[in-house]
Design a protein around this motif. Structure first.
Motif, PDB file in Angstrom:
ATOM      1  N   ASN A  38       0.463  -2.063   4.759  1.00  0.00           N
ATOM      2  CA  ASN A  38       0.413  -3.213   3.986  1.00  0.00           C
ATOM      3  C   ASN A  38      -0.464  -4.396   4.251  1.00  0.00           C
ATOM      4  N   ALA A  39      -1.086  -4.873   3.242  1.00  0.00           N
ATOM      5  CA  ALA A  39      -1.754  -6.102   3.659  1.00  0.00           C
ATOM      6  C   ALA A  39      -1.136  -7.402   3.142  1.00  0.00           C
ATOM      7  N   VAL A  40      -1.107  -8.303   4.025  1.00  0.00           N
ATOM      8  CA  VAL A  40      -0.805  -9.753   3.752  1.00  0.00           C
ATOM      9  C   VAL A  40      -2.125 -10.534   3.661  1.00  0.00           C
ATOM     10  N   LEU A  41      -2.026 -11.119   2.761  1.00  0.00           N
ATOM     11  CA  LEU A  41      -3.478 -12.078   2.453  1.00  0.00           C
ATOM     12  C   LEU A  41      -3.171 -13.620   2.210  1.00  0.00           C
ATOM     13  N   PHE A  42      -3.818 -14.449   2.789  1.00  0.00           N
ATOM     14  CA  PHE A  42      -3.467 -15.628   2.636  1.00  0.00           C
ATOM     15  C   PHE A  42      -4.886 -16.349   1.713  1.00  0.00           C
ATOM     16  N   VAL A  45       0.787  -1.273   0.021  1.00  0.00           N
ATOM     17  CA  VAL A  45      -0.158   0.141   0.090  1.00  0.00           C
ATOM     18  C   VAL A  45       0.873   1.347  -0.055  1.00  0.00           C
ATOM     19  N   SER A  46       1.908   1.199   0.664  1.00  0.00           N
ATOM     20  CA  SER A  46       3.003   2.338   1.011  1.00  0.00           C
ATOM     21  C   SER A  46       4.306   1.977   1.345  1.00  0.00           C
ATOM     22  N   VAL A  69      -6.914 -11.773  -7.563  1.00  0.00           N
ATOM     23  CA  VAL A  69      -5.975 -10.846  -8.115  1.00  0.00           C
ATOM     24  C   VAL A  69      -6.776 -10.271  -8.834  1.00  0.00           C
ATOM     25  N   ASP A  70      -7.697 -10.595  -9.873  1.00  0.00           N
ATOM     26  CA  ASP A  70      -8.564  -9.705 -10.955  1.00  0.00           C
ATOM     27  C   ASP A  70      -9.100  -8.999 -10.225  1.00  0.00           C
ATOM     28  N   VAL A  71      -9.865  -9.310  -9.036  1.00  0.00           N
ATOM     29  CA  VAL A  71     -10.604  -8.526  -8.185  1.00  0.00           C
ATOM     30  C   VAL A  71      -9.981  -7.371  -7.448  1.00  0.00           C
ATOM     31  N   VAL A  72      -8.732  -7.551  -6.967  1.00  0.00           N
ATOM     32  CA  VAL A  72      -8.045  -6.614  -6.540  1.00  0.00           C
ATOM     33  C   VAL A  72      -7.566  -5.591  -7.624  1.00  0.00           C
ATOM     34  N   LYS A  73      -7.095  -6.147  -9.046  1.00  0.00           N
ATOM     35  CA  LYS A  73      -6.994  -5.095  -9.801  1.00  0.00           C
ATOM     36  C   LYS A  73      -8.063  -4.141 -10.252  1.00  0.00           C
ATOM     37  N   ARG A  74      -9.265  -4.705 -10.366  1.00  0.00           N
ATOM     38  CA  ARG A  74     -10.493  -4.000 -10.596  1.00  0.00           C
ATOM     39  C   ARG A  74     -10.760  -2.943  -9.491  1.00  0.00           C
ATOM     40  N   SER A  75     -10.394  -3.226  -8.176  1.00  0.00           N
ATOM     41  CA  SER A  75     -10.491  -2.284  -7.010  1.00  0.00           C
ATOM     42  C   SER A  75      -9.534  -1.557  -6.849  1.00  0.00           C
ATOM     43  N   PHE A  76      -8.370  -1.454  -7.291  1.00  0.00           N
ATOM     44  CA  PHE A  76      -7.409  -0.750  -7.115  1.00  0.00           C
ATOM     45  C   PHE A  76      -6.468  -0.729  -8.613  1.00  0.00           C
ATOM     46  N   PRO A  77      -7.026   0.007  -9.578  1.00  0.00           N
ATOM     47  CA  PRO A  77      -6.423   0.105 -10.669  1.00  0.00           C
ATOM     48  C   PRO A  77      -4.939   0.477 -10.759  1.00  0.00           C
ATOM     49  N   PRO A  78      -4.121  -0.221 -11.288  1.00  0.00           N
ATOM     50  CA  PRO A  78      -2.644   0.303 -11.474  1.00  0.00           C
ATOM     51  C   PRO A  78      -2.781   1.500 -12.123  1.00  0.00           C
ATOM     52  N   ILE A 113      -2.702   0.973  -4.530  1.00  0.00           N
ATOM     53  CA  ILE A 113      -1.970  -0.245  -4.531  1.00  0.00           C
ATOM     54  C   ILE A 113      -0.668   0.056  -5.291  1.00  0.00           C
ATOM     55  N   GLN A 114       0.594   0.004  -4.799  1.00  0.00           N
ATOM     56  CA  GLN A 114       1.579   0.230  -5.686  1.00  0.00           C
ATOM     57  C   GLN A 114       2.095  -1.103  -6.366  1.00  0.00           C
ATOM     58  N   TYR A 115       2.072  -2.148  -5.614  1.00  0.00           N
ATOM     59  CA  TYR A 115       2.247  -3.285  -6.374  1.00  0.00           C
ATOM     60  C   TYR A 115       1.748  -4.544  -5.400  1.00  0.00           C
ATOM     61  N   MET A 116       1.447  -5.766  -6.180  1.00  0.00           N
ATOM     62  CA  MET A 116       1.162  -6.943  -5.405  1.00  0.00           C
ATOM     63  C   MET A 116       2.351  -7.787  -5.574  1.00  0.00           C
TER      64      MET A 116
END
Ligand code: DP6
Length: 406
Positions: A315-319, A208-209, A329-338, A373-376
């Motif tokens: 930062n989030a750590v997801l299991f 996130v940062s 990952v697709d859902v994250v990309k749509r929620s936080f577009p790069p 989100i900067q990157y995953m």
């Protein structure tokens, strides 16, 4: 120990770990003894690791340290504790051989008097909230132990560098038993299950940062111990039960139970931060959006398929299990577009493409926040520290100075 050569150099790597039952609070600041036990997952070094080289030579005039290529203060008390402790164990081991007159032990005691040069590098941003101090101290202790020929229980030494570092001394799933003794001899890390135990488990880090955190964990937990009654209650009454529950969930590879307890323990840790006076906030608005997204996703799926945990930063750590990765990952990309680094948005293990249903997307994706989100980074549980045999990987050159700096 290769003390016959003018320069003996050893290089090792060590992993990052993420706690699912959090350590927060010390009962002894100097020895770093915790007020509760904790449990973590060691992350794979293919994605996140520290590399450390340590060298001794009779030509060195002082102990020196370089972090990520820049010279740093080797006098830091915690670093000195680790160095002193390893040298003490080495002395003990060599004198314990009972043949102090032979040439090998004379060489060993001589080399113990030599100065040491240490160079350490992370393959991820330092202080980005990705537990760099844990990997850093675990790597330092493991490398020094190899250099000085020290074997046996080393998590106790790594703990004196940074509490969470003791858990990075093992791969897989690791508990740090708080112990009872005043000297800390029983406050050690132990493997609960090896990294091969749960092959389907994946870890997705949302950076996130990359900014430095505001209140460091050492200072933060000091204030919490002094002021938070909630923390005291958690440590005394709640964590012991949670430790055995979490161990069981891991042993049974019960993702739903593991995930739910992971989220609850992260939330409780952040609640103790809020209960600290003055309060400490590590989660930001983006972290909270991630929490809400995970809960919406799980609610839509009708079960816990993704679990979050946050340390002393946003930062989030997801299991999740491997069959959930592509879709989430697709859902994250749509929620936080790069925003502008589309190509570099997803790092680590490969991710396949997914076509989530319209129903899922409309239920889960709300108010996309571009650039948040900067990157995953996708990774999985991995092994503990390791010796690097390839001499071309040494961070110190034949002159005992960092290879990258001139
Ligand atoms: C929130 O190990 O960094 O990440 O012992 O003072 O060096 P010190 O603290 P540190 O604290 C880690 C706290 C945490 C939770 C955890 O890793 O268990």
């Amino acid at each position: 120990m290769a003390e016959d050569k003018p320069l003996a150099v050893v290089t090792c790597t060590a992993p990052v770990n993420i706690a699912v039952i959090k350590y927060w609070g010390k009962r002894d600041e100097e020895l770093i003894l915790p007020i509760n036990s904790s449990l973590s997952v060691t992350l794979h070094q293919d994605q996140l690791k520290t590399t450390t080289s340590a060298a001794i030579s009779r030509d060195f005039t002082e102990d020196r340290l370089w972090l990520n290529g820049k010279e740093d203060d080797i006098g830091q008390p915690r670093l000195q504790s680790c160095l002193r402790e390893i040298r003490r164990l080495a002395r003990k081991r060599h004198s314990g051989n009972g043949n102090s007159g032979d040439s090998s032990s004379r060489r060993s005691s001589l080399s113990l008097a030599y100065k040491v040069h240490i160079a350490s590098e992370n393959n991820f941003p330092t202080a980005a909230g990705l537990a760099s101090s844990a990997a850093g101290f675990a790597c330092l202790v493991y490398t020094l132990a190899k250099l000085y020929g020290v074997e046996g229980e080393l998590s106790e030494v790594a703990r004196q560098g940074s509490g969470s570092a003791c858990r990075s001394m093992f791969g897989g799933f690791v508990q740090w038993v708080m112990g009872q003794n005043a000297d800390g001899k029983d406050s050690i890390a132990q493997q609960v299950a090896p990294e091969t135990h749960w092959p389907k488990l994946r870890v997705l880090i949302l950076v996130v940062s990359a900014e430095k955190k505001h209140v460091g964990s050492t200072a933060g937990m000091q204030t919490s111990v002094k002021t938070s009654l909630l923390l005291k209650h958690r440590a005394e009454a709640l964590v012991p039960e949670r430790m055995s529950q979490m161990t069981q969930h891991i042993q049974q590879r019960d993702f739903e139970a593991f995930g739910e307890l992971t989220m609850k323990d992260s939330n409780q840790f952040h609640a103790t931060c809020l209960d600290t006076f003055p309060p400490i906030f590590y989660l930001n608005d983006i972290s909270k959006q991630v929490v809400a997204l995970v809960h919406r996703y799980n609610a839509h799926c009708g079960k816990t398929k993704v679990a979050y945990t946050f340390d002393a930063g946003p930062n989030a750590v997801l299991f999740m299990l491997d069959d959930t990765v592509d879709e989430f990952v697709d859902v994250v990309k749509r929620s936080f577009p790069p925003e502008n680094n589309g190509g570099q948005f997803l790092k680590g293990l490969p991710v396949g493409s997914a076509t989530p249903s319209e129903e899922l997307l409309s239920a889960v994706v709300r108010d996309p926040t571009p650039g948040a989100i900067q990157y995953m980074l996708l990774t999985k549980p991995g092994p503990g520290p390791a010796l690097v045999e390839d001499a071309s990987c040494h961070l110190l050159g034949a002159d005992g100075l960092p290879r990258s700096s001139s």
